[in-house]
Write a protein that holds these residues in place. Structure first.
Motif, PDB file in Angstrom:
ATOM      1  N   GLU A  98       0.832  -1.200   0.000  1.00  0.00           N
ATOM      2  CA  GLU A  98       0.000   0.000   0.000  1.00  0.00           C
ATOM      3  C   GLU A  98       0.871   1.257   0.000  1.00  0.00           C
ATOM      4  O   GLU A  98       0.863   2.053   0.932  1.00  0.00           O
ATOM      5  N   ALA A  99       1.619   1.435  -1.084  1.00  0.00           N
ATOM      6  CA  ALA A  99       2.597   2.522  -1.151  1.00  0.00           C
ATOM      7  C   ALA A  99       1.953   3.898  -1.120  1.00  0.00           C
ATOM      8  O   ALA A  99       2.568   4.867  -0.666  1.00  0.00           O
ATOM      9  N   ASP A 100       0.730   4.009  -1.623  1.00  0.00           N
ATOM     10  CA  ASP A 100       0.082   5.319  -1.706  1.00  0.00           C
ATOM     11  C   ASP A 100      -0.734   5.664  -0.463  1.00  0.00           C
ATOM     12  O   ASP A 100      -1.273   6.767  -0.377  1.00  0.00           O
ATOM     13  N   ALA A 101      -0.836   4.750   0.469  1.00  0.00           N
ATOM     14  CA  ALA A 101      -1.595   5.030   1.695  1.00  0.00           C
ATOM     15  C   ALA A 101      -0.841   6.038   2.556  1.00  0.00           C
ATOM     16  O   ALA A 101       0.392   6.158   2.486  1.00  0.00           O
ATOM     17  N   ALA A 102      -1.573   6.763   3.367  1.00  0.00           N
ATOM     18  CA  ALA A 102      -0.953   7.708   4.290  1.00  0.00           C
ATOM     19  C   ALA A 102      -0.025   6.961   5.248  1.00  0.00           C
ATOM     20  O   ALA A 102      -0.257   5.790   5.575  1.00  0.00           O
ATOM     21  N   LEU A 103       1.033   7.630   5.688  1.00  0.00           N
ATOM     22  CA  LEU A 103       2.026   6.978   6.548  1.00  0.00           C
ATOM     23  C   LEU A 103       1.400   6.331   7.783  1.00  0.00           C
ATOM     24  O   LEU A 103       1.752   5.185   8.115  1.00  0.00           O
ATOM     25  N   PRO A 104       0.461   6.987   8.485  1.00  0.00           N
ATOM     26  CA  PRO A 104      -0.133   6.306   9.650  1.00  0.00           C
ATOM     27  C   PRO A 104      -0.822   4.997   9.289  1.00  0.00           C
ATOM     28  O   PRO A 104      -0.786   4.030  10.064  1.00  0.00           O
ATOM     29  N   VAL A 105      -1.452   4.939   8.103  1.00  0.00           N
ATOM     30  CA  VAL A 105      -2.100   3.701   7.665  1.00  0.00           C
ATOM     31  C   VAL A 105      -1.051   2.634   7.388  1.00  0.00           C
ATOM     32  O   VAL A 105      -1.193   1.471   7.796  1.00  0.00           O
ATOM     33  N   ARG A 106       0.027   3.018   6.702  1.00  0.00           N
ATOM     34  CA  ARG A 106       1.078   2.051   6.401  1.00  0.00           C
ATOM     35  C   ARG A 106       1.736   1.526   7.684  1.00  0.00           C
ATOM     36  O   ARG A 106       2.018   0.329   7.800  1.00  0.00           O
ATOM     37  N   VAL A 107       1.950   2.415   8.625  1.00  0.00           N
ATOM     38  CA  VAL A 107       2.526   1.978   9.902  1.00  0.00           C
ATOM     39  C   VAL A 107       1.559   1.047  10.621  1.00  0.00           C
ATOM     40  O   VAL A 107       1.953  -0.009  11.141  1.00  0.00           O
ATOM     41  N   GLY A 108       0.277   1.402  10.641  1.00  0.00           N
ATOM     42  CA  GLY A 108      -0.714   0.568  11.304  1.00  0.00           C
ATOM     43  C   GLY A 108      -0.828  -0.814  10.693  1.00  0.00           C
ATOM     44  O   GLY A 108      -0.982  -1.819  11.409  1.00  0.00           O
ATOM     45  N   LEU A 109      -0.752  -0.903   9.346  1.00  0.00           N
ATOM     46  CA  LEU A 109      -0.843  -2.196   8.673  1.00  0.00           C
ATOM     47  C   LEU A 109       0.372  -3.072   8.956  1.00  0.00           C
ATOM     48  O   LEU A 109       0.248  -4.296   9.082  1.00  0.00           O
ATOM     49  N   ASN A 110       1.539  -2.450   9.021  1.00  0.00           N
ATOM     50  CA  ASN A 110       2.773  -3.224   9.091  1.00  0.00           C
ATOM     51  C   ASN A 110       3.352  -3.386  10.491  1.00  0.00           C
ATOM     52  O   ASN A 110       4.179  -4.271  10.713  1.00  0.00           O
ATOM     53  N   ALA A 111       2.922  -2.564  11.457  1.00  0.00           N
ATOM     54  CA  ALA A 111       3.449  -2.695  12.814  1.00  0.00           C
ATOM     55  C   ALA A 111       3.222  -4.084  13.422  1.00  0.00           C
ATOM     56  O   ALA A 111       4.103  -4.597  14.130  1.00  0.00           O
ATOM     57  N   PRO A 112       2.072  -4.759  13.175  1.00  0.00           N
ATOM     58  CA  PRO A 112       1.900  -6.107  13.737  1.00  0.00           C
ATOM     59  C   PRO A 112       2.965  -7.098  13.273  1.00  0.00           C
ATOM     60  O   PRO A 112       3.178  -8.125  13.931  1.00  0.00           O
ATOM     61  N   LEU A 113       3.644  -6.800  12.153  1.00  0.00           N
ATOM     62  CA  LEU A 113       4.679  -7.704  11.657  1.00  0.00           C
ATOM     63  C   LEU A 113       5.869  -7.795  12.612  1.00  0.00           C
ATOM     64  O   LEU A 113       6.689  -8.706  12.503  1.00  0.00           O
ATOM     65  N   LEU A 114       5.956  -6.867  13.549  1.00  0.00           N
ATOM     66  CA  LEU A 114       7.005  -6.950  14.556  1.00  0.00           C
ATOM     67  C   LEU A 114       6.864  -8.204  15.416  1.00  0.00           C
ATOM     68  O   LEU A 114       7.814  -8.632  16.073  1.00  0.00           O
ATOM     69  N   LEU A 115       5.669  -8.807  15.397  1.00  0.00           N
ATOM     70  CA  LEU A 115       5.451 -10.055  16.139  1.00  0.00           C
ATOM     71  C   LEU A 115       5.960 -11.279  15.383  1.00  0.00           C
ATOM     72  O   LEU A 115       6.043 -12.367  15.955  1.00  0.00           O
TER      73      LEU A 115
END
Length: 375
Positions: free
Chosen positions: A128-145
């Motif tokens: 989701e390259a065109d999504a706003a940064l907060p959306v991109r962070v929200g989508l990908n932050a769970p990957l830290l698990l």
């Protein structure tokens, strides 16, 4: 025997669904027992069982764009609370070595796996390259698990790492493994009279279905006898887009020249295609483009994200700017007007796709990442 639990958000037969089958096959060939959790029954169930996997239907929260509002977020949160205990129980019952979470749309499985004492792997099919940064962070932050993150293109890696830099060292690119047609390549069977353009994929603004219609309208406006077949269906909630497409197809410049066939065997339609188009606006990888190349069909694809990594413009197919029906029409016309060049591109594309996107390579790489390290 080692057990792997795969969790997936769909039961259809599009790109990420078919890639799940390849992952299950890889694990079974490596000697693992495979259990797949799906949210509902669908055609994917049979494919997975044919690959030797067991399938369980599990109520699970799936993140959709419809949830990106206060009411949707509350509903998703309540669904998560309601379903998490059973999901944890499933992981504990099967006691898998690894849980593979197939797409970022079911992040709760990452937390569930950790709660059950299992380090998960996430296979990311989104970018989701065109999504706003907060959306991109929200989508990908769970990957830290996740202990490992697998992405299907350099574009997807850049989106993941750009949103959460801490994921850089655990993120690996594994290009999809895409099977070719059974037997020899499909040969055009005549099909409808005139030139036949085929688009295989969901009916979606992201897939550029509307761009294909406008491009064919331009070709017909230039006096060419060109037909378009759309092989795909819509996600629930996007019926409005199919209505718009059908309304566009009924206008005088396209009337009678567009066929909506729903989900269909892509190889059958590639065999009828003079040109295959993949006009996506967003495409983290692009299985359909690889399938078209493996079917040795002339291909025009958008120069975007993963598609730009698949198609080598002027060498294995044609690449055009996304969202540009004029450029798409011109490239299709070029291939129709020079069938010898189109055939050369298609032959080169088939060879390149077999070498770079074969299933044997994919299965080996995925099994190496997912299964226990030996030695």
């Amino acid at each position: 025997m080692t057990t792997v639990l795969l969790a997936h958000a769909s039961a259809e037969l599009y790109g990420s669904d078919l890639q799940l089958v390849e992952t299950a096959t890889a694990l079974r060939e490596a000697g693992a027992e495979v259990v797949v959790a799906l949210p509902r029954k669908g055609p994917l169930v049979g494919e997975l069982r044919d690959a030797g996997a067991d399938v369980e239907i599990v109520d699970m929260p799936v993140l959709r764009k419809a949830h990106l509002n206060p009411r949707g977020i509350i509903g998703l949160f309540l669904h998560t609370l309601r379903t998490t205990p059973r999901m944890v129980g499933i992981v504990r019952r099967h006691r898998p070595h690894t849980v593979v979470v197939n797409t970022v749309t079911i992040p709760v499985w990452l937390g569930v796996s950790r709660l059950a004492g299992v380090a998960p792997v996430c296979h990311v099919h989104e970018a989701e390259a065109d999504a706003a940064l907060p959306v991109r962070v929200g989508l990908n932050a769970p990957l830290l698990l996740a202990r490992d993150v697998v992405v299907n293109s350099a574009t997807a890696r850049d989106v993941v790492v750009g949103a959460v830099p801490a994921l850089r060292r655990r993120t690996r690119i594994v290009y999809n493994g895409v099977p070719g047609p059974d037997g020899d390549r499909p040969v055009p069977d005549g099909g409808p009279q005139g030139a036949h353009v085929v688009l295989v994929g969901r009916l979606s603004p992201r897939k550029g279905t509307d761009v294909a219609l406008d491009a064919v309208a331009r070709l017909r406006g230039d006096g060419r006898d060109v037909r378009l077949t759309l092989c795909g269906s819509v996600f629930a909630g996007y019926e409005w887009f199919e209505d718009e497409l059908r309304a566009r197809a009924s206008r005088p410049d396209l009337a009678g020249a567009v066929d909506f066939v729903g989900y269909a065997d892509p190889w059958v339609w590639f065999a009828r295609a003079d040109v295959v188009v993949v006009p996506s606006r967003v495409e983290p990888f692009g299985n359909v483009a690889v399938q078209a190349l493996r079917a040795e069909r002339p291909l025009v694809a958008s120069r975007t994200q993963g598609l730009a990594e698949i198609v080598r413009d002027g060498e294995t197919g044609r690449s055009v700017p996304p969202g540009d029906p004029g450029a798409l029409a011109d490239a299709v016309a070029e291939l129709l007007d020079d069938p010898e060049r189109a055939a050369r591109l298609a032959a080169a594309g088939r060879k390149d796709a077999e070498e770079r996107f074969g299933v044997a390579r994919y299965r080996t790489e995925m099994a190496r990442i997912i299964l226990p390290r030996r030695g």
